[in-house]
Design a protein around this motif. Structure first.
Motif, PDB file in Angstrom:
ATOM      1  N   LYS A 370       0.715  -1.216   0.035  1.00  0.00           N
ATOM      2  CA  LYS A 370      -0.125  -0.097  -0.166  1.00  0.00           C
ATOM      3  C   LYS A 370       0.709   1.306   0.030  1.00  0.00           C
ATOM      4  O   LYS A 370       0.395   2.308  -0.829  1.00  0.00           O
ATOM      5  CB  LYS A 370      -0.932  -0.131   1.112  1.00  0.00           C
ATOM      6  CG  LYS A 370      -2.033  -1.018   0.965  1.00  0.00           C
ATOM      7  CD  LYS A 370      -2.955  -1.086   2.242  1.00  0.00           C
ATOM      8  CE  LYS A 370      -3.989  -2.062   2.069  1.00  0.00           C
ATOM      9  NZ  LYS A 370      -3.801  -3.245   1.924  1.00  0.00           N
ATOM     10  N   PRO A 371       2.113   1.386   0.761  1.00  0.00           N
ATOM     11  CA  PRO A 371       2.697   2.701   0.767  1.00  0.00           C
ATOM     12  C   PRO A 371       3.356   2.977  -0.631  1.00  0.00           C
ATOM     13  O   PRO A 371       3.037   4.157  -1.060  1.00  0.00           O
ATOM     14  CB  PRO A 371       4.032   2.139   1.552  1.00  0.00           C
ATOM     15  CG  PRO A 371       3.476   1.168   2.803  1.00  0.00           C
ATOM     16  CD  PRO A 371       2.349   0.352   1.691  1.00  0.00           C
ATOM     17  N   ALA A 372       3.678   2.031  -1.429  1.00  0.00           N
ATOM     18  CA  ALA A 372       4.058   2.395  -2.734  1.00  0.00           C
ATOM     19  C   ALA A 372       2.984   2.984  -3.908  1.00  0.00           C
ATOM     20  O   ALA A 372       2.969   4.065  -4.435  1.00  0.00           O
ATOM     21  CB  ALA A 372       4.466   0.972  -3.452  1.00  0.00           C
ATOM     22  N   LEU A 373       1.817   2.274  -3.603  1.00  0.00           N
ATOM     23  CA  LEU A 373       0.588   2.552  -4.324  1.00  0.00           C
ATOM     24  C   LEU A 373       0.268   4.017  -3.829  1.00  0.00           C
ATOM     25  O   LEU A 373      -0.192   5.088  -4.692  1.00  0.00           O
ATOM     26  CB  LEU A 373      -0.370   1.699  -3.901  1.00  0.00           C
ATOM     27  CG  LEU A 373      -1.865   2.054  -4.683  1.00  0.00           C
ATOM     28  CD1 LEU A 373      -1.536   2.072  -6.346  1.00  0.00           C
ATOM     29  CD2 LEU A 373      -3.215   1.182  -4.373  1.00  0.00           C
ATOM     30  N   PHE A 374       0.210   4.420  -2.462  1.00  0.00           N
ATOM     31  CA  PHE A 374      -0.166   5.776  -2.001  1.00  0.00           C
ATOM     32  C   PHE A 374       0.974   6.740  -2.602  1.00  0.00           C
ATOM     33  O   PHE A 374       0.385   7.962  -2.676  1.00  0.00           O
ATOM     34  CB  PHE A 374      -0.143   5.700  -0.493  1.00  0.00           C
ATOM     35  CG  PHE A 374      -1.403   4.952  -0.031  1.00  0.00           C
ATOM     36  CD1 PHE A 374      -2.440   4.449  -0.962  1.00  0.00           C
ATOM     37  CD2 PHE A 374      -1.492   4.343   1.116  1.00  0.00           C
ATOM     38  CE1 PHE A 374      -3.610   3.850  -0.120  1.00  0.00           C
ATOM     39  CE2 PHE A 374      -2.513   3.577   1.841  1.00  0.00           C
ATOM     40  CZ  PHE A 374      -3.562   3.403   0.909  1.00  0.00           C
ATOM     41  N   ARG A 375       2.297   6.444  -2.490  1.00  0.00           N
ATOM     42  CA  ARG A 375       3.149   7.275  -3.228  1.00  0.00           C
ATOM     43  C   ARG A 375       2.623   7.596  -4.862  1.00  0.00           C
ATOM     44  O   ARG A 375       2.827   8.636  -5.193  1.00  0.00           O
ATOM     45  CB  ARG A 375       4.253   6.689  -3.045  1.00  0.00           C
ATOM     46  CG  ARG A 375       4.843   6.690  -1.513  1.00  0.00           C
ATOM     47  CD  ARG A 375       6.515   6.603  -1.612  1.00  0.00           C
ATOM     48  NE  ARG A 375       6.968   5.155  -2.250  1.00  0.00           N
ATOM     49  CZ  ARG A 375       6.879   4.210  -1.292  1.00  0.00           C
ATOM     50  NH1 ARG A 375       6.654   4.354   0.060  1.00  0.00           N
ATOM     51  NH2 ARG A 375       7.388   2.964  -1.730  1.00  0.00           N
ATOM     52  N   SER A 376       2.310   6.591  -5.335  1.00  0.00           N
ATOM     53  CA  SER A 376       2.002   6.861  -6.705  1.00  0.00           C
ATOM     54  C   SER A 376       0.467   7.793  -6.788  1.00  0.00           C
ATOM     55  O   SER A 376       0.717   8.747  -7.610  1.00  0.00           O
ATOM     56  CB  SER A 376       1.473   5.545  -7.341  1.00  0.00           C
ATOM     57  OG  SER A 376       2.646   4.846  -7.524  1.00  0.00           O
ATOM     58  N   GLY A 428       2.881  11.388   2.026  1.00  0.00           N
ATOM     59  CA  GLY A 428       2.901  12.957   1.879  1.00  0.00           C
ATOM     60  C   GLY A 428       1.455  13.694   1.853  1.00  0.00           C
ATOM     61  O   GLY A 428       1.506  14.801   1.895  1.00  0.00           O
ATOM     62  N   PHE A 429       0.550  12.892   2.114  1.00  0.00           N
ATOM     63  CA  PHE A 429      -0.781  13.503   2.178  1.00  0.00           C
ATOM     64  C   PHE A 429      -1.039  13.988   3.600  1.00  0.00           C
ATOM     65  O   PHE A 429      -0.727  13.843   4.620  1.00  0.00           O
ATOM     66  CB  PHE A 429      -1.836  12.279   2.400  1.00  0.00           C
ATOM     67  CG  PHE A 429      -2.074  11.774   0.616  1.00  0.00           C
ATOM     68  CD1 PHE A 429      -2.778  12.741  -0.250  1.00  0.00           C
ATOM     69  CD2 PHE A 429      -1.461  10.768   0.125  1.00  0.00           C
ATOM     70  CE1 PHE A 429      -2.806  11.995  -1.601  1.00  0.00           C
ATOM     71  CE2 PHE A 429      -1.701  10.227  -1.166  1.00  0.00           C
ATOM     72  CZ  PHE A 429      -2.314  11.004  -2.127  1.00  0.00           C
ATOM     73  N   ASP A 430      -1.998  15.240   3.667  1.00  0.00           N
ATOM     74  CA  ASP A 430      -2.553  15.740   4.727  1.00  0.00           C
ATOM     75  C   ASP A 430      -3.946  14.950   4.890  1.00  0.00           C
ATOM     76  O   ASP A 430      -5.002  15.053   4.189  1.00  0.00           O
ATOM     77  CB  ASP A 430      -2.625  17.234   4.559  1.00  0.00           C
ATOM     78  CG  ASP A 430      -3.618  17.990   5.650  1.00  0.00           C
ATOM     79  OD1 ASP A 430      -3.602  17.108   6.493  1.00  0.00           O
ATOM     80  OD2 ASP A 430      -4.294  18.970   5.271  1.00  0.00           O
ATOM     81  N   VAL A 431      -3.885  14.021   5.949  1.00  0.00           N
ATOM     82  CA  VAL A 431      -4.998  13.329   6.179  1.00  0.00           C
ATOM     83  C   VAL A 431      -6.390  14.082   6.781  1.00  0.00           C
ATOM     84  O   VAL A 431      -6.030  14.733   8.022  1.00  0.00           O
ATOM     85  CB  VAL A 431      -4.522  11.936   6.891  1.00  0.00           C
ATOM     86  CG1 VAL A 431      -5.946  11.097   7.507  1.00  0.00           C
ATOM     87  CG2 VAL A 431      -3.696  11.103   6.152  1.00  0.00           C
TER      88      VAL A 431
END
Length: 497
Positions: A370-376, A428-431
């Protein structure tokens, strides 16, 4: 003299009809005549680069172009390929192609009918077979025969790319008669999926689907999802094709999808159907003209809802071929800007800053990294863009042996809501929201279960008693796991600053 079998006579008749049709429509040898559309020149400017961008790498390789016409793609292919054979069955058309593209010394122009047994292409000699609007002018049997021959002509690892008009006509040219076969996309998928070839050493080969998608230029300009292309690769039959086969043959068989749709409502295969979709989408504050990527779009209900109600452009991707086939069928006649593609979100790439919103419903539980997908996701979103995800989660700590066995059997990768939110933050997102929505999940599950049980007779009549029991038992098991706090349901909204 013995008479010819009916199938042979039928085949000859089909070829005569198609030949007459194309001799009539290629009399003036223009792009408009070839594309059968008055806006052909404008469409061509947008559509041709898009089609070429979908091709696998073919630099320095051998390309066989079937149904080359007047060479709309021949010259483009010749600029990169080592060698191109450009083939068409209308002599005047072949000559026109040669007059336009004859200066490319790596192109061989052939006047031949793809259905003719006299057409000799050496086995294992071609890296890429390219065809644009050809199979729809062949009978079902001719498509099957040609597909088998194409597999033989290809080198191992080589690709087939073809594009067809499905469901209905796209072009607006007047035609006295129209012998085109506007098939359902699943016909082509099935024919090419079932192709097999073997070599002299007894090795067996088949085609693996690399991609299948709508042509975006037609979605944008005509709100039309019926222009569909496929890319296949010739692989050894021994190769493991993994997760996609599991989805289409086990979890999301066609009958299984219809069963889920019956529970969730027309167009939906995720929790709560249209009701949760309306609630969650309202949090995105969509604006006309925005671009949305739906990851794990299923059969498209959420995409149609967003496009029709908020005038946004939606790209829906799913790894399941069956899901996308259903989505394309649901799109007929809707006239909204939604395009669909069979794609693996962990391998797919988009240019940075492409989308305003990334939306995903109960899908990312299948993704291990999931971390790699969220970076994409972060890269693909424009600054200020939002991601909305609903997903199966689990409570913090070690799961019970029973729940651990269920997760393993399903191949899920589950996290608690806090961990999930943290992964988005780390990308990197602001949740904005990372909420446990299990109470809502329980209410929805109970409503869905009650509705199925109330319609028991008609459900069994439309499906089977086994289908009914599987759904009821599955929903009851989810209720037990979620009531015990083992299985949870999370909602996440995050923003790229």
């Amino acid at each position: 003299m013995a008479s010819l079998p009916a199938s042979v006579n039928g085949g000859k008749q089909e070829r005569e009809i198609q030949k007459n049709y194309w001799m009539e429509h290629s009399a003036d040898l223009t792009v408009e005549a070839m594309m059968l559309d008055s806006k052909a020149s404008d469409l061509d400017k947008e559509e041709r680069p898009e089609v070429l961008s979908l091709l696998p790498p073919y630099e320095g390789k051998s390309v066989l172009e079937l149904g080359a016409g007047i060479g709309r793609f021949t010259g483009e292919l010749a600029q990169k390929a080592g060698q191109v054979i450009a083939l068409d069955f209308i002599e005047s058309v072949v000559k026109k192609n040669e007059s336009i593209n004859g200066h490319y010394k790596n192109v061989k122009f052939m006047c031949a009918d793809v259905t003719s047994p006299d057409l000799q292409i050496s086995e294992g000699s071609v890296d890429l077979i390219f065809s644009n609007w050809l199979l729809m002018y062949l009978s079902d049997k001719e498509v099957e025969n040609l597909a088998e021959r194409m597999v033989k002509w290809l080198k191992v690892g080589g690709h087939i790319f073809f594009r067809e008009s499905c469901f209905h006509q796209s072009g607006d040219s007047k035609r006295k008669y129209n012998p085109t076969h506007y098939r359902e996309p699943r016909f082509y998928t099935k024919v090419f999926k079932e192709c097999h070839a073997s070599d002299g050493s007894g090795n067996s080969f088949e085609l693996s689907l690399v991609g299948c998608k709508c042509i975006g230029a037609y979605v944008r300009n005509k709100k039309n999802q019926n222009q569909i292309c496929w890319t296949w690769q010739k692989v050894s039959s021994q190769d493991d094709r993994g997760f996609q086969q599991f989805l289409d043959n086990v979890q999301y068989k066609s009958s299984g999808i219809l069963r889920y749709e019956r529970v969730f409502g027309q167009g939906f295969v995720s929790t709560g159907g249209i009701e949760t979709t309306k609630e969650f989408v309202s949090k995105l504050e969509l604006k006309p003209g925005q671009k949305v990527l739906d990851v794990g779009c299923g059969i498209g209900g959420g995409d149609f809802y967003m496009a029709e109600n908020f005038d946004v452009e939606v790209v829906g991707i799913d790894l399941s071929i069956n899901m996308i086939s259903f989505a394309l069928e649901q799109a007929i006649g809707l006239k909204c800007s939604v395009e669909f593609e069979v794609a693996d979100c962990t391998k797919k790439t988009y240019p940075d800053n492409t989308f305003d919103v990334i939306y995903s419903r109960d899908t990312i539980l299948h993704i291990q990294d999931k971390p790699a997908l969220f970076r994409s996701f972060y890269k693909w979103l424009k600054p200020g863009g939002k991601v909305l995800i609903s997903d199966y989660c689990k409570r913090a700590g070690t799961p019970s042996p029973e729940f651990a066995a269920y997760i393993k059997q399903r191949g899920y990768d589950l996290h608690d809501t806090k961990e999930y939110g943290q992964m988005l933050k780390d990308a990197g997102f602001d949740v904005i929201i990372a909420e446990d929505r299990t109470d809502q999940f329980l209410k929805v599950l109970q409503l869905e279960l009650n509705a199925v049980e109330k319609e028991r007779k008609s459900f069994i009549s439309d499906f089977s008693e086994e289908d009914y029991n599987e759904i009821v038992d599955g929903w009851k098991a989810k209720l037990i796991r979620s009531s015990a706090g083992e299985q949870t349901w999370g909602l996440f909204i995050a923003k790229k600053n």
